[in-house]
Every structure is written in structure tokens, then in C-alpha cells.
Write an enzyme that holds these catalytic residues in place. Structure first.
Site, PDB file in Angstrom:
ATOM      1  N   SER A 413       0.655  -1.023   0.063  1.00 31.03           N
ATOM      2  CA  SER A 413       0.085   0.103  -0.058  1.00 31.03           C
ATOM      3  C   SER A 413       0.820   1.281   0.213  1.00 31.03           C
ATOM      4  O   SER A 413       2.025   1.270   0.380  1.00 31.03           O
ATOM      5  CB  SER A 413      -0.898   0.079   1.253  1.00 31.03           C
ATOM      6  OG  SER A 413      -1.908   0.969   1.108  1.00 31.03           O
ATOM      7  N   TYR A 572      -7.686  14.898   0.633  1.00 30.07           N
ATOM      8  CA  TYR A 572      -6.746  15.784  -0.141  1.00 30.07           C
ATOM      9  C   TYR A 572      -7.643  16.548  -1.180  1.00 30.07           C
ATOM     10  O   TYR A 572      -8.785  16.318  -1.123  1.00 30.07           O
ATOM     11  CB  TYR A 572      -5.453  14.973  -0.636  1.00 30.07           C
ATOM     12  CG  TYR A 572      -4.811  14.416   0.523  1.00 30.07           C
ATOM     13  CD1 TYR A 572      -4.135  15.307   1.609  1.00 30.07           C
ATOM     14  CD2 TYR A 572      -4.511  12.976   0.753  1.00 30.07           C
ATOM     15  CE1 TYR A 572      -3.506  14.716   2.630  1.00 30.07           C
ATOM     16  CE2 TYR A 572      -3.842  12.288   1.618  1.00 30.07           C
ATOM     17  CZ  TYR A 572      -3.248  13.294   2.557  1.00 30.07           C
ATOM     18  OH  TYR A 572      -2.491  12.768   3.634  1.00 30.07           O
TER      19      TYR A 572
END
Length: 792
Positions: A413, A572
Site C-alpha cells: 500500500s 486531499y
């Protein structure tokens, strides 16, 4: 001590028995509004684990209960004209009426006063009691009286079910799945004595309404009256399963399951147990079990906490709450699986059966292999035939995305390392990503590569906005391609309102002390009160950001990456457009989910156009904000559908980190259900991520069809060669080790599997992989589950 027990069900009666045994000098009065002979429902299921508790608590009632048991070991799944059997499970059951009679007799034998057919006195009339036990079910009067102290949460779920019986003795626990023009109906059936079986029919509320079963709702029926029209509908629908026998009704109505949780279980001299304190869906057979185990824990608390009363009740809650919450997580996973059953009926027969059996996430691939190795081998064969090649652990089956074929289903990841110099990756990144590319994972992802200097999260974040960045990343990609067996992917993103913050170890999401840069976002809403207020983006700002993403994609092409991922998660910039918590615009880019998705899709389209057509592109999303009124699972499904239509190849499904007000439901593989839903509703491949810590988890998720790939972060921090070691631990020789490391490819001696033992010690609780029947499902959270993901 004088004790008033409100509720004469199994939990209240069992507590009365045990406290009288422990404290013969105490007086116990049980109030029950129904008659002694009333018993709504049919059979009650127990597991061997639960029976061990009963055996030690009160041998007399244990002997009386067990001598009446119906026992079986198999589970049959009847689906599309075929029957799939899995063995080795081990269940015991008896009639609820018989159980109550046993407990009533034992309580009376010990001097408990039993008062039936009496409404519960108000608390003001129970002032004589030193302890008041609320064991009066999900609609508890005691809980309602102490509402402000207990702070209950009552959540009606989305299915309707009806509790019925049939004069048949099934030879296994049976699941009957029926696809109808209205929707999917399922029956849960099991024997409980030498002539009867329980037969619970359940369906989604939408199917229930479509079938016209809401024409006479339960509220229109008198107390104790059964919905005979509904009973007749079920008899006709399941006539083949019933073998011509009628269904037996007993206060049988269509009802919604209600998940009950309480912030507190005790207050002053009031204490809750069983369904009054917590509920867990019947599909894991837990209600009576939990109530009686609560009763034992509450009684035993008085062995060590004699006075005051609240010290014993507090000790009871402290001991029981983690166990109950673990079971509730498993029950929640199970009930949500049945709520979404229509997603899975298309699956191949053995995969569907495996998916059903592992729905709670407590029973796993390895656990089932211990119970019934023949069944798991059959599922493996069918799965391998679908992807090509011989049977093998599911995690080691290949997976193709466009012209990229990954050798296995493991992903390293993305993890921010906060170690770049003005965006340039250095030796640390080479060693960090290079070592993991040698470790056997099918795909290694970079940390979020920021598309501009002002789009960084911290001063240490990697970037792709200067020419030296291309060279720095190419050095890493070339190493991975030359020496490792993994594909390597670049994740591109822009920090938006979560930028200009300290390195993670200096204060996660904390703004810099100095040297801050201007932040942009869809709306001037700061991430938190301590963070900077971003400037609302204009159309000109959007054009600049799109051009930055295009330039960064071109840099990734030059660096030679195999896969591109667009970061639309974790609050974000692109994620903040999607969430109504951070996007309050009233123009073309705000308002409806489709409007909020416009700019992220515009960026995606630009990236897809700049990225080679033969290479795949992924998008990481936060499938829920974990905040009421925020982006949620329905929005995630809608956005995934849009991504599919725009040419996205796979969705990387994370969650949260969009708002500091989030309340995540942490637990083992707790985000996987979001990936599951998107994959099976939208039809797009997904990557599951979040508290996946063992190869057993990966095998289970992949084989059940909940996700196509599994991304693991912390396990790869602990062990860069996690995938190679997982292959060795499973005795699988079909992975390629770097020639320099081949001496380490042999399976460790029995009992000395360092990967499995150390990872389970580090990332999960002691009960992580204990064999346990589905009826006792539990979902322990990983030890680090509450911490932010590495790299946020």
C-alpha cells in the site's frame, strides 16, 4: 443484598440462578410480563465454546440443557437448484420453551421468586432493591427509564424477517436462497429437537414491499397475533424446502432487526444485560448466548466486588464490553452481507457458499480448511479454473489489468515516508521501495507523489514537478524492474487543504511553525480549527491543477511506472471536492454528488489521456467520511460507476481522514465491505485496504470475491518480504524468489512460522484466528487499527 431482575428470559433467569448460588443470603425477584409457558420464537443455538462456560457455571442446568440437545455439524447452502455442503462446524440447539422451563425450574429450586404476568413496576416502586437488572430485551423498560444514563443507540436495519417453525428435522443448518421477481428471499433453518426445526425467512425491505407483504404491517396486528398472510406467502415460496409441511407460527410477524448499543451498561444500581444492553443479528445465533454469558459475567463480578454494588457492575461492563463489541462487529458484517445478498447470487456455486460461510469475517479460509478441507479444496479448484492454472492459495492467482498481469493479489500500500528533499526521492526511497519490490508482492505502490510544490502535504513529501524528480523515480523503477518480480505503481495527488503541515512524527496534520505556503480547496473550509483556511479555487486555479497533473503523468511515463493511481481519498484536494463536508460550493462544481465529482473526473480524464492506453489506471477513494451528512457508501458506489464509465480500471477503496469529526468503525478488515459493495454492485475491480494483516485475510477476501487485490501497509513495514514469507508458510513454491534469497524459500519448521506468529501478535488480538463456529462470530480489531494509516 436485595435484587430485582426485570425480564424472565434466559439472561435474567440465568443471572438469578448464578447469583443465588454465589450469594445464598441474597433475595432475588424476577418480574416477567408474559406467562411462564410463553416462549416466542423456536430453537436456540449454542456453540461448544459457550457450553464450556455453562458447564462450569451451573452443572445442574447444564446437564438438563445438554441432554435435550439436537446436534449437527454440517451447513447446507441451497442455491439455484444445487446444494453445497460444508462440514465440521459443530452446533447444538434446543427449543426456547424447553430452555426457559429448565431455567425457571432451577431458579425456583434455588429460592428465586418468579412473578409472571405482571407489568414491570416503575423504578420508584423498586426502591427497595439494592440492584436492579434490566434483562427485558431490545425494548427494555429499564433502559428507557435510565435513558440519560445509558445513552442508547437504536438502529433499525434494512431487512424484514419472520420467525417460524416447521415439523421437519433438518439434517444440517440450512440456508435456502430464493430469487424472485420481487428480489431475493432467504431462509435460515436448523433443527432443535426430535420433531421441529426453526425456519426464519428474511428479505430486504425493498423486496418485502415489492411482494406486497407490507399491506398488513406488524403494527396492525394484536399482541401475540401472527401475520397469517405472510406465513402463507413463505410457505408457498419455500414449499420445496418444507417438503409439503405447513409452517408453524408463534407471534410471527415481519419485523426489522434493531441493532442496540449503549454508551453505558450500568448507572448507580441499574445494570443492563442481554438485548437490553446490546443486540447481535440472529444470523450468527448470538442473542441468547450473549445474554447468558452476560449473566455469568455479572454474577461472577460479585465474587471480587462485594460492595458497593456499582463496583461490581462496573467490573462486569469492563470485562464484557470488548467481547460483546467484537461479536457485534461480526454480527454487523453478517447482517450487512444478507442485506446485500442480491449482489452475490450471480457467483459461481462454490464461491457463493464460501462467501456466505465467511461473511462475518470471523470464519476464514484457513479456519474452514481445518473444519472441512475437502470443501475448501473444491472452492480452490473452481476459483483456479476461472483464472487459469492449478489450485493454489487464492492470493497467488494472477490478475490482469489491461496489458499488465500481476503475479499475485498482494499490493504494498502507498505509505508516505516524509524523506524527500524538495520532492526528490533519494537513497531511502530506493532502499524502501526496492526492498519491497524484492519481497514478492504483485504490485508495489509509491507514496503519494505530489504534483506541485504547493501541493505537498509536508516538506518531506515526494513530488513530480521538477526534472530531477523524474530521474529520482526512474532510478527506483529501474531497480524494481531489473531485480524484483513486482510491478510498480505511482500514486499522484495534491494535498489541498491538508497541506503545509509537519512531518508525521512531528505532529500529524499539525501546521508548520513557519514557512507555510498558501492552500487551495473547493471551499474556504479548513481541515480543523488549527489548520490554515484554504483559498477557494477559481476556474483558473483548476486549469493550473489539471496542467500540473498532466505534467506529473508525463513524468511517470518517462520514469517507466507500470500503473498510475489518482489519489481521490483522505481529504486531499480531489477528495475534498467529493465530500459535502469540505465542498460547500453553489456553482457547477458543488451541490449534488454528480456536481461534486466534476472536477475530480476532469482531472481523471486528463490523466487517462496522458497515460499510455495499454497501462492501467486506478483511483483511490474514501468510501465514507464516517461523519453523518458526509460522503457515504451510496456516494462511493455512484462515484465508482462514474469512474468505470470514464475508463478507470480498478478502484482502491479506503475510507475516512476527510474530517477530524470522523467516528470509524475500526475492526479487522473493516474497510473491505466498501470494496466488496463497489465491486459487486458496479462491476469494477477493487483493491481492499485497512486492517488486513494476515495471508489468511487475503486468501479469504479474494476467494469470496470481496475484492480483487489486497493492499497491506504495516505488515510490509514489519517485513518487506511479507509475500515471499507467506508463500513459504503455506508451502507454496510457485513464487519467484530473487536468486540471492532462494535459500530462504523453504517453509519454516512446524510451529516456527515467524511471519504468521509475529504478525498476528503485532497486528491482531489473541483470538484473531481461533476456530469458532459462525454462531459465535467475533471481529477483534487489530492492535493498531485505531491509528492513522502510514502516510495518512
Amino acid at each position: 443484598m436485595r435484587i430485582a431482575v426485570v425480564g424472565g428470559g434466559p439472561g435474567g433467569l440465568y443471572f438469578s440462578i448464578l447469583i443465588r448460588k454465589l450469594r445464598p443470603d441474597c433475595s432475588v425477584t424476577v418480574y416477567e410480563r408474559n406467562r411462564a409457558t410463553d416462549a416466542f420464537g423456536f430453537g436456540v443455538v449454542f456453540s461448544d465454546e459457550t457450553l464450556t462456560v455453562f458447564e462450569h457455571a451451573d452443572r445442574e442446568s447444564y446437564d438438563a440443557i445438554t441432554e435435550r440437545f439436537a446436534r449437527w455439524t454440517d451447513i447446507d447452502i441451497h442455491h439455484r437448484g444445487a446444494v453445497t455442503r460444508s462440514g465440521g462446524h459443530g452446533f447444538s440447539a434446543l427449543g426456547r420453551r424447553e430452555l426457559l422451563a429448565i431455567l425457571q425450574h432451577r431458579a425456583a429450586e434455588l429460592g428465586v421468586e418468579l412473578i409472571f404476568e405482571t407489568e414491570v413496576p416503575p423504578l420508584s416502586e423498586l426502591g427497595w432493591a439494592d440492584l436492579i437488572v434490566g434483562a427485558d430485551g431490545a425494548s427494555s423498560v429499564i433502559r428507557a427509564a435510565g435513558y440519560k444514563d445509558f445513552v442508547p443507540s437504536l438502529e433499525p436495519r434494512h431487512c424484514r424477517y419472520m420467525w417460524l417453525g416447521v415439523e421437519l428435522v433438518f439434517d444440517a443448518f440450512k440456508f435456502f436462497i430464493k430469487e424472485t421477481p420481487y428480489g431475493v428471499f432467504q431462509a435460515h433453518a436448523y433443527p432443535y429437537d426430535d420433531r421441529m426445526s426453526t425456519f426464519i425467512v428474511e428479505t430486504h425491505e425493498d423486496a418485502w414491499e415489492a411482494a406486497g407483504l407490507g399491506a398488513r404491517v406488524a403494527g396492525a396486528l394484536a399482541p401475540g397475533e401472527s401475520d397469517l398472510a405472510g406465513v402463507e406467502f413463505c410457505r408457498g415460496l419455500f414449499s420445496d424446502a418444507l417438503q409439503g409441511q405447513p409452517l408453524v407460527a408463534n407471534n410471527s410477524k415481519w419485523i426489522n432487526f434493531v441493532t442496540v448499543r449503549n454508551r453505558r451498561w450500568c448507572a448507580d444500581n441499574l445494570v443492563l444485560l442481554g438485548d437490553a444492553a446490546h443486540t447481535a443479528h440472529f444470523s450468527i445465533g448470538s442473542g441468547t448466548k450473549l445474554a447468558m454469558e452476560d449473566a455469568a459475567a455479572l454474577a461472577w463480578a460479585f465474587r471480587h466486588h462485594d460492595s458497593p454494588v456499582w463496583s461490581a457492575t462496573a467490573a462486569y461492563e469492563a470485562e464484557r464490553r470488548p467481547i460483546v463489541e467484537s461479536t457485534q462487529r461480526a454480527a454487523q458484517a453478517s447482517l450487512e452481507w444478507f442485506e446485500g445478498l442480491s449482489r452475490y447470487v450471480h457467483q459461481e456455486r462454490t464461491q457463493f457458499a464460501f462467501n456466505l460461510l465467511t461473511r462475518s469475517r470471523r470464519v476464514t479460509y484457513e479456519n474452514l480448511a481445518l473444519r472441512d478441507p475437502g470443501f475448501v479444496h473444491e472452492v480452490d479448484e473452481h476459483f483456479a479454473a476461472g483464472v487459469g492454472g492449478p489450485p493454489r492459495p487464492p492470493m497467488f492467482t494472477p490478475f490482469a489489468l489491461r496489458e499488465l498481469t500481476l503475479p499475485n493479489r498482494v499490493v504494498v500500500s502507498p505509505m508516505d515516508m516524509y524523506s524527500a528533499l524538495d520532492g526528490t526521492p533519494g537513497d531511502f526511497h530506493l532502499v524502501h521501495l526496492g526492498s519491497r519490490s524484492l519481497g514478492g508482492a504483485g504490485l508495489v505502490m509509491t507514496e503519494m507523489i505530489c504534483v506541485s510544490r504547493s501541493g505537498r502535504i509536508t516538506p518531506g513529501c515526494g513530488g513530480m514537478y521538477r526534472s530531477e524528480h523524474v530521474a529520482g523515480w526512474k532510478r527506483i523503477v529501474d531497480f524494481a524492474h531489473a531485480h524484483g518480480g513486482s510491478a510498480i505503481g505511482a500514486q499522484l495527488g495534491h494535498s489541498g487543504r491538508k497541506g503545509s503541515t509537519k512531518l508525521m512524527w512531528d505532529g500529524i496534520d499539525e501546521p508548520l511553525e513557519d514557512g507555510n505556503w498558501e492552500l487551495i480547496a473547493p471551499s474556504p473550509v479548513p481541515y480543523s480549527r488549527r489548520n490554515q483556511v484554504p483559498r477557494e479555487m477559481t476556474r483558473a486555479d483548476m486549469d493550473v491543477v489539471v496542467s500540473q497533473f498532466i505534467a506529473a503523468v508525463e513524468g511517470c511515463v518517462a520514469a517507466g511506472f507500470d500503473l498510475l493511481e489518482l489519489h481521490c481519498a483522505h481529504g486531499y484536494l480531489l477528495s475534498s471536492f467529493l465530500s459535502p463536508l469540505s465542498n460547500t460550493r453553489s456553482d457547477f462544481y458543488g451541490g449534488s454528488p454528480a456536481a461534486r465529482a466534476r472536477f475530480p473526473l476532469e482531472v481523471f480524464d486528463a490523466c487517462r489521456a496522458a497515460w499510455p492506453s495499454e497501462k492501467p489506471i486506478s483511483v483511490r477513494i474514501s468510501a465514507t467520511d464516517w461523519v453523518r451528512g458526509g460522503f457515504d457508501g451510496d456516494d462511493a458506489v455512484g462515484f465508482a460507476q462514474m469512474l468505470l464509465e470514464h475508463g478507470c480500471d480498478i478502484v482502491d477503496v479506503s475510507s475516512g481522514q476527510v474530517s477530524p469529526l470522523e467516528r470509524p468503525a475500526f475492526g479487522r478488515s473493516y474497510q473491505t465491505p466498501f470494496a466488496d459493495r463497489i465491486r459487486n454492485e458496479v462491476g469494477i475491480p477493487t483493491i481492499a485496504v485497512g486492517a488486513i494483516s494476515s495471508y489468511d485475510d487475503v486468501n479469504t477476501i479474494v476467494l469470496a470475491g470481496r475484492a480483487d487485490l489486497c493492499a497491506l501497509a504495516r505488515p510490509h513495514l514489519y517485513d518487506p518480504a511479507w509475500t515471499l514469507h507467506a508463500a513459504a508458510a503455506q508451502g507454496y513454491a510457485g513464487v519467484s524468489w530473487p536468486v540471492q534469497y532462494e535459500a530462504g524459500s523453504r517453509k519454516p519448521p512446524a510451529g516456527r512460522d515467524p511471519v504468521r506468529k509475529e504478525l498476528e501478535r503485532t497486528f491482531s488480538s489473541a483470538e484473531h484466528d481461533l476456530p469458532a463456529p459462525a454462531s459465535d462470530g467475533a471481529e477483534p480489531a487489530g492492535a493498531l487499527a485505531g491509528a492513522p494509516e502510514p502516510g495518512r
